[in-house]
Motif scaffolding. Structure first.
Motif, PDB file in Angstrom:
ATOM      1  N   VAL A   1      85.911  36.161 -17.759  1.00  0.00           N
ATOM      2  CA  VAL A   1      84.476  36.101 -17.497  1.00  0.00           C
ATOM      3  C   VAL A   1      84.273  35.513 -16.107  1.00  0.00           C
ATOM      4  O   VAL A   1      84.796  34.436 -15.796  1.00  0.00           O
ATOM      5  CB  VAL A   1      83.732  35.240 -18.543  1.00  0.00           C
ATOM      6  N   LYS A   2      83.546  36.235 -15.260  1.00  0.00           N
ATOM      7  CA  LYS A   2      83.177  35.741 -13.928  1.00  0.00           C
ATOM      8  C   LYS A   2      81.658  35.587 -13.872  1.00  0.00           C
ATOM      9  O   LYS A   2      80.917  36.483 -14.272  1.00  0.00           O
ATOM     10  CB  LYS A   2      83.645  36.716 -12.831  1.00  0.00           C
ATOM     11  N   LEU A   3      81.222  34.418 -13.355  1.00  0.00           N
ATOM     12  CA  LEU A   3      79.795  34.095 -13.300  1.00  0.00           C
ATOM     13  C   LEU A   3      79.383  33.827 -11.852  1.00  0.00           C
ATOM     14  O   LEU A   3      80.151  33.260 -11.072  1.00  0.00           O
ATOM     15  CB  LEU A   3      79.499  32.858 -14.150  1.00  0.00           C
ATOM     16  N   GLU A   4      78.165  34.205 -11.525  1.00  0.00           N
ATOM     17  CA  GLU A   4      77.636  33.893 -10.208  1.00  0.00           C
ATOM     18  C   GLU A   4      77.320  32.404 -10.112  1.00  0.00           C
ATOM     19  O   GLU A   4      77.197  31.704 -11.120  1.00  0.00           O
ATOM     20  CB  GLU A   4      76.373  34.720  -9.932  1.00  0.00           C
ATOM     21  N   ASP A   5      77.191  31.906  -8.893  1.00  0.00           N
ATOM     22  CA  ASP A   5      76.879  30.495  -8.673  1.00  0.00           C
ATOM     23  C   ASP A   5      75.589  30.107  -9.403  1.00  0.00           C
ATOM     24  O   ASP A   5      74.589  30.823  -9.350  1.00  0.00           O
ATOM     25  CB  ASP A   5      76.707  30.208  -7.176  1.00  0.00           C
ATOM     26  N   GLY A   6      75.647  28.954 -10.071  1.00  0.00           N
ATOM     27  CA  GLY A   6      74.473  28.455 -10.779  1.00  0.00           C
ATOM     28  C   GLY A   6      74.348  28.954 -12.203  1.00  0.00           C
ATOM     29  O   GLY A   6      73.426  28.546 -12.912  1.00  0.00           O
ATOM     30  N   TRP A   7      75.278  29.810 -12.641  1.00  0.00           N
ATOM     31  CA  TRP A   7      75.231  30.340 -14.002  1.00  0.00           C
ATOM     32  C   TRP A   7      76.382  29.771 -14.824  1.00  0.00           C
ATOM     33  O   TRP A   7      77.439  29.441 -14.291  1.00  0.00           O
ATOM     34  CB  TRP A   7      75.283  31.874 -13.993  1.00  0.00           C
ATOM     35  N   LYS A   8      76.163  29.695 -16.118  1.00  0.00           N
ATOM     36  CA  LYS A   8      77.180  29.142 -17.011  1.00  0.00           C
ATOM     37  C   LYS A   8      77.171  29.898 -18.328  1.00  0.00           C
ATOM     38  O   LYS A   8      76.189  30.551 -18.685  1.00  0.00           O
ATOM     39  CB  LYS A   8      76.931  27.659 -17.268  1.00  0.00           C
ATOM     40  N   THR A   9      78.294  29.798 -19.025  1.00  0.00           N
ATOM     41  CA  THR A   9      78.385  30.279 -20.399  1.00  0.00           C
ATOM     42  C   THR A   9      78.925  29.135 -21.244  1.00  0.00           C
ATOM     43  O   THR A   9      79.100  28.017 -20.731  1.00  0.00           O
ATOM     44  CB  THR A   9      79.255  31.532 -20.506  1.00  0.00           C
ATOM     45  N   TYR A  10      79.225  29.364 -22.534  1.00  0.00           N
ATOM     46  CA  TYR A  10      79.374  28.240 -23.447  1.00  0.00           C
ATOM     47  C   TYR A  10      80.720  28.197 -24.154  1.00  0.00           C
ATOM     48  O   TYR A  10      81.418  29.204 -24.315  1.00  0.00           O
ATOM     49  CB  TYR A  10      78.246  28.263 -24.476  1.00  0.00           C
ATOM     50  N   TRP A  11      81.038  26.972 -24.580  1.00  0.00           N
ATOM     51  CA  TRP A  11      82.223  26.677 -25.392  1.00  0.00           C
ATOM     52  C   TRP A  11      81.950  27.097 -26.831  1.00  0.00           C
ATOM     53  O   TRP A  11      80.845  27.509 -27.182  1.00  0.00           O
ATOM     54  CB  TRP A  11      82.497  25.175 -25.291  1.00  0.00           C
ATOM     55  N   ARG A  12      82.974  26.983 -27.690  1.00  0.00           N
ATOM     56  CA  ARG A  12      82.792  27.383 -29.102  1.00  0.00           C
ATOM     57  C   ARG A  12      81.721  26.543 -29.786  1.00  0.00           C
ATOM     58  O   ARG A  12      81.084  26.987 -30.744  1.00  0.00           O
ATOM     59  CB  ARG A  12      84.124  27.256 -29.840  1.00  0.00           C
ATOM     60  N   SER A  13      81.518  25.279 -29.319  1.00  0.00           N
ATOM     61  CA  SER A  13      80.417  24.434 -29.793  1.00  0.00           C
ATOM     62  C   SER A  13      79.535  24.145 -28.595  1.00  0.00           C
ATOM     63  O   SER A  13      79.826  23.238 -27.811  1.00  0.00           O
ATOM     64  CB  SER A  13      80.950  23.130 -30.405  1.00  0.00           C
ATOM     65  N   PRO A  14      78.460  24.912 -28.408  1.00  0.00           N
ATOM     66  CA  PRO A  14      77.673  24.813 -27.175  1.00  0.00           C
ATOM     67  C   PRO A  14      76.989  23.463 -26.974  1.00  0.00           C
ATOM     68  O   PRO A  14      76.657  23.106 -25.857  1.00  0.00           O
ATOM     69  CB  PRO A  14      76.638  25.924 -27.333  1.00  0.00           C
ATOM     70  N   GLY A  15      76.755  22.712 -28.037  1.00  0.00           N
ATOM     71  CA  GLY A  15      76.019  21.462 -27.903  1.00  0.00           C
ATOM     72  C   GLY A  15      74.600  21.626 -28.406  1.00  0.00           C
ATOM     73  O   GLY A  15      74.355  22.311 -29.411  1.00  0.00           O
ATOM     74  N   GLU A  16      73.645  21.025 -27.690  1.00  0.00           N
ATOM     75  CA  GLU A  16      72.244  21.033 -28.139  1.00  0.00           C
ATOM     76  C   GLU A  16      71.517  22.324 -27.768  1.00  0.00           C
ATOM     77  O   GLU A  16      70.350  22.480 -28.083  1.00  0.00           O
ATOM     78  CB  GLU A  16      71.515  19.835 -27.530  1.00  0.00           C
ATOM     79  N   GLY A  17      72.172  23.249 -27.094  1.00  0.00           N
ATOM     80  CA  GLY A  17      71.562  24.529 -26.739  1.00  0.00           C
ATOM     81  C   GLY A  17      72.653  25.529 -26.403  1.00  0.00           C
ATOM     82  O   GLY A  17      73.805  25.189 -26.205  1.00  0.00           O
ATOM     83  N   GLY A  18      72.291  26.821 -26.318  1.00  0.00           N
ATOM     84  CA  GLY A  18      73.264  27.840 -25.962  1.00  0.00           C
ATOM     85  C   GLY A  18      73.883  28.529 -27.162  1.00  0.00           C
ATOM     86  O   GLY A  18      73.735  28.104 -28.311  1.00  0.00           O
TER      87      GLY A  18
ATOM     88  N   ILE B   1      68.871  17.640 -22.343  1.00  0.00           N
ATOM     89  CA  ILE B   1      69.646  18.448 -23.288  1.00  0.00           C
ATOM     90  C   ILE B   1      71.061  18.568 -22.743  1.00  0.00           C
ATOM     91  O   ILE B   1      71.256  18.933 -21.584  1.00  0.00           O
ATOM     92  CB  ILE B   1      69.021  19.836 -23.481  1.00  0.00           C
ATOM     93  N   THR B   2      72.045  18.242 -23.550  1.00  0.00           N
ATOM     94  CA  THR B   2      73.437  18.310 -23.126  1.00  0.00           C
ATOM     95  C   THR B   2      74.125  19.499 -23.785  1.00  0.00           C
ATOM     96  O   THR B   2      73.979  19.725 -24.997  1.00  0.00           O
ATOM     97  CB  THR B   2      74.178  17.001 -23.451  1.00  0.00           C
ATOM     98  N   THR B   3      74.818  20.302 -22.976  1.00  0.00           N
ATOM     99  CA  THR B   3      75.552  21.461 -23.485  1.00  0.00           C
ATOM    100  C   THR B   3      76.976  21.421 -22.964  1.00  0.00           C
ATOM    101  O   THR B   3      77.291  20.711 -21.999  1.00  0.00           O
ATOM    102  CB  THR B   3      74.876  22.780 -23.064  1.00  0.00           C
ATOM    103  N   GLN B   4      77.852  22.220 -23.599  1.00  0.00           N
ATOM    104  CA  GLN B   4      79.272  22.253 -23.267  1.00  0.00           C
ATOM    105  C   GLN B   4      79.676  23.691 -22.994  1.00  0.00           C
ATOM    106  O   GLN B   4      79.396  24.572 -23.811  1.00  0.00           O
ATOM    107  CB  GLN B   4      80.095  21.668 -24.435  1.00  0.00           C
TER     108      GLN B   4
END
Length: 626
Positions: A56-73, A102-105
């Motif tokens: 997975v390649k993401l542009e600057d400023g973008w993110k994707t998520y871990w298996r446990s995203p946290g409080e969002g995602g 909001i904290t995400t992983q």
């Protein structure tokens, strides 16, 4: 319409040309999301084992998520089509993202997920990858794919080994690791020989529980992380004891993934006192409240009520003071009931939090104005018997007024955090409900001691001078005290109306907003930290401010280049400040604490500050000089 046509054409091409993506589907992009590219590769060269790589390649400023995203995602997932394989999906060590509390992983830039097929692979892997990507907005994108497993080129083995190198190990970081639960939080304790550099902690999801951002403290080789816990509705924390938890602990490039059983976390340090000591603190704290400046107007009310008795006699004075004791005790029991309701509804707990309500302040201001006007002789209360339970009956023999004097004394005492009081209340609000009620009763008994002494020895009150003109002078003096209290209460409404309440005396200290991150950043730079948690309604806070914090030598010490001054304002409700105090076993203001290289765990200062205590602790926080 064109977007729909393009998506339909794209799906047809996927079905029509599966052979062109035999072992590598190439980079896929969605017409609905030009911020991410994905690629899936399949290889069968490892002794008959089939391995996959999802890039997975993401542009600057973008993110994707871990298996446990946290409080969002939303975590990446694959819906397999046709002959569905059994795949072990490995997750690289994530990073943490904090946006709007909001904290995400998850991951940014690029990430590769290695996978292994555990059974006989299908001839063709077909499915749809669903990927959540977020920046200021979030996009949930589907990527249909089809790939045939073959022997890949040598670069695949290199890429796969590199991807597996980002997967946390089962051992190698800690010598011991445990996790426990207590009211509203998890506590993770870890020990690592050689100490810690920059540890991070990531938690997997537990059913019916959401985790906030971990707060990590390190002392030498020991690490303790406290993690806020609430249910999926953002309310009270479920009981996690006995459940399994998977966590990833990272430090200095080494990551360890562990699966642990959640046990019982130790109580906060404030609850480490034996119960008899806490009861004694409650009694002493309640007694000292009578000496605090916030109670002086009510003591004046009581003195005035004695002077206005037409015929002083022991029996009448005893009944009046016992009625005031009843008012004090009933008020403390009412506060215990309020704290019980707040705890059961998972709301913030704290000493004096009713002064964060504009309605409470308004009612108290009105009552104080009424009593002040009465003392100035503008009118007198002579209520019918049916209303004797509302306000004092000046000049009569009713006991309701004396009851309410005790109640008002209690209410006006709550902005003050006297010595011993903070510890007793902190223990009460984190202990069992029977202990909570018992300690609040002890607080009430402690505050009632002077009133009980007069009830037991009415002769103390009978020694007052005989009535005369001096009584009118005293009455006007009491009226001024009442009016001053009413004006002070009225000023507490200004923050609720959007007005500034800055002190007329300009401070030269550059106070910064209080946060855990600010403390960590300062300690990482070997700086000292002075913390002041205050509130406009806190009389003791004002005493500390004018008698200590605004003195020239203290101001000079707080302006040193290696000192960071942090202030938290609890005048209005603040979940962040409530959580900050709770982590330190506190429920009242003022609260002052100093950190530094010599005090990495922080040292709390006395409730009533002294210049010597502040200056000496700041020196101790410097630690040994090189």
């Amino acid at each position: 319409m064109m977007t729909v046509l393009r998506q339909a054409l794209f799906c047809l091409l996927l079905l029509w040309l599966p052979v062109s993506w035999a072992a590598d589907i190439g980079w896929l992009r969605s017409p609905d999301n030009d911020h991410a590219s994905v690629r899936l590769r399949a290889d069968t060269s490892a002794d008959g084992e089939t391995r996959l790589l999802l890039d997975v390649k993401l542009e600057d400023g973008w993110k994707t998520y871990w298996r446990s995203p946290g409080e969002g995602g939303v975590a990446p997932s694959i819906a397999w089509k046709g002959e569905k394989p059994t795949v072990d999906w490995f997750w690289p060590t994530p990073a943490r993202f904090d946006v709007a509390n909001i904290t995400t992983q998850g991951y940014h830039d690029k990430v590769t997920f290695p996978m292994v097929v555990r059974d006989t692979p299908p001839d063709v892997f077909t499915g749809v990858l669903t990927l959540s990507t977020c920046s200021n907005v979030c996009l949930l994108t589907d990527y249909p794919f089809s790939v045939t497993p073959t022997v890949q080129e040598p670069t695949f083995a290199h890429d796969y080994a590199q991807a597996m190198g980002q997967i946390p190990l089962a051992t190698g970081l800690t010598e011991s690791l445990s996790v426990g639960a207590r009211a509203g939080e998890l506590v993770v304790d870890a020990y690592r020989a050689g100490g810690w550099s920059a540890p991070e902690l990531y938690l997997d999801t537990v059913d019916e529980a959401d985790f906030g951002k971990p707060h990590i403290r390190v002392v030498g080789e020991k690490l303790q992380a406290t993690i806020p816990v609430h249910d999926s509705w953002g309310e009270g924390a479920p009981d996690l004891r006995g459940q399994s938890l998977t966590l990833v602990l990272v430090d200095n490039g080494v990551a360890q993934e562990s699966r642990l059983m959640i046990g019982e976390a130790p109580a906060p340090e404030s609850a480490a006192f034996p119960l008899w000591q806490v009861v004694l603190m409650a009694l002493l704290g309640g007694l000292i409240l009578n000496l605090m400046p916030c109670v002086l107007p009510v003591l004046g009310m009581k003195l005035g009520s004695i002077l206005l008795v037409e015929e002083k006699n022991r029996h009448q004075i005893r009944r009046q003071f016992l009625a005031s004791v009843a008012g004090i005790l009933v008020s403390f029991m009412a506060m215990a009931l309020l704290m019980t309701v707040l705890r059961m509804t998972h709301q913030a707990l704290g000493w004096g939090i009713q002064f964060q309500s504009p309605w409470f302040i308004g009612v108290m201001t009105l009552v104080m104005l009424i009593f002040s006007a009465s003392l100035f002789g503008m009118f007198e209360f002579r209520l019918p018997s049916s209303m004797t339970t509302t306000l004092a009956t000046h000049g009569g023999h009713g006991l309701a007024g004396h009851f309410w004097q005790g109640a008002f004394a209690t209410l006006l005492a709550t902005p003050c955090s006297a010595p011993f009081l903070g510890t007793a209340v902190a223990v009460a609000l984190t202990a069992s409900l029977p202990t909570l009620w018992g300690l609040f009763l002890a607080l009430g008994l402690g505050m009632s001691v002077p009133w009980l002494l007069v009830a037991l020895r009415p002769g103390l009150a009978l020694r007052l001078p005989r009535p005369g003109r001096w009584m009118n002078t005293l009455r006007y003096l009491l009226g001024v005290m009442m009016l001053g209290s009413a004006i002070w209460l009225a000023t507490l409404l200004l923050p609720h109306l959007g007005f500034s309440t800055n002190s007329a005396i300009k401070e030269s200290v550059n106070w910064q907003p209080l946060s855990e991150q600010a403390i960590d950043n300062a300690l990482a730079q070997n700086k000292r930290v002075f913390i002041d948690v205050t509130a406009d309604w806190c009389i003791t806070c004002k005493v500390n401010k004018y008698n200590v914090l605004q003195k020239d030598d203290v101001q000079a010490a707080l302006q040193q280049p290696d000192v960071v001054a942090l202030r938290g304002d609890w005048t209005l409700p603040s979940a962040d400040i409530s959580e900050f105090l709770k982590k330190r076993g506190q429920v009242a203001v003022p609260f002052n604490q100093i950190y530094g290289p010599g005090l990495p765990e922080g040292q709390a200062l006395p409730t009533l500050l002294t210049r010597d205590a502040v200056l000496q602790t700041l020196v101790d926080a410097q630690g040994a000089k090189p």
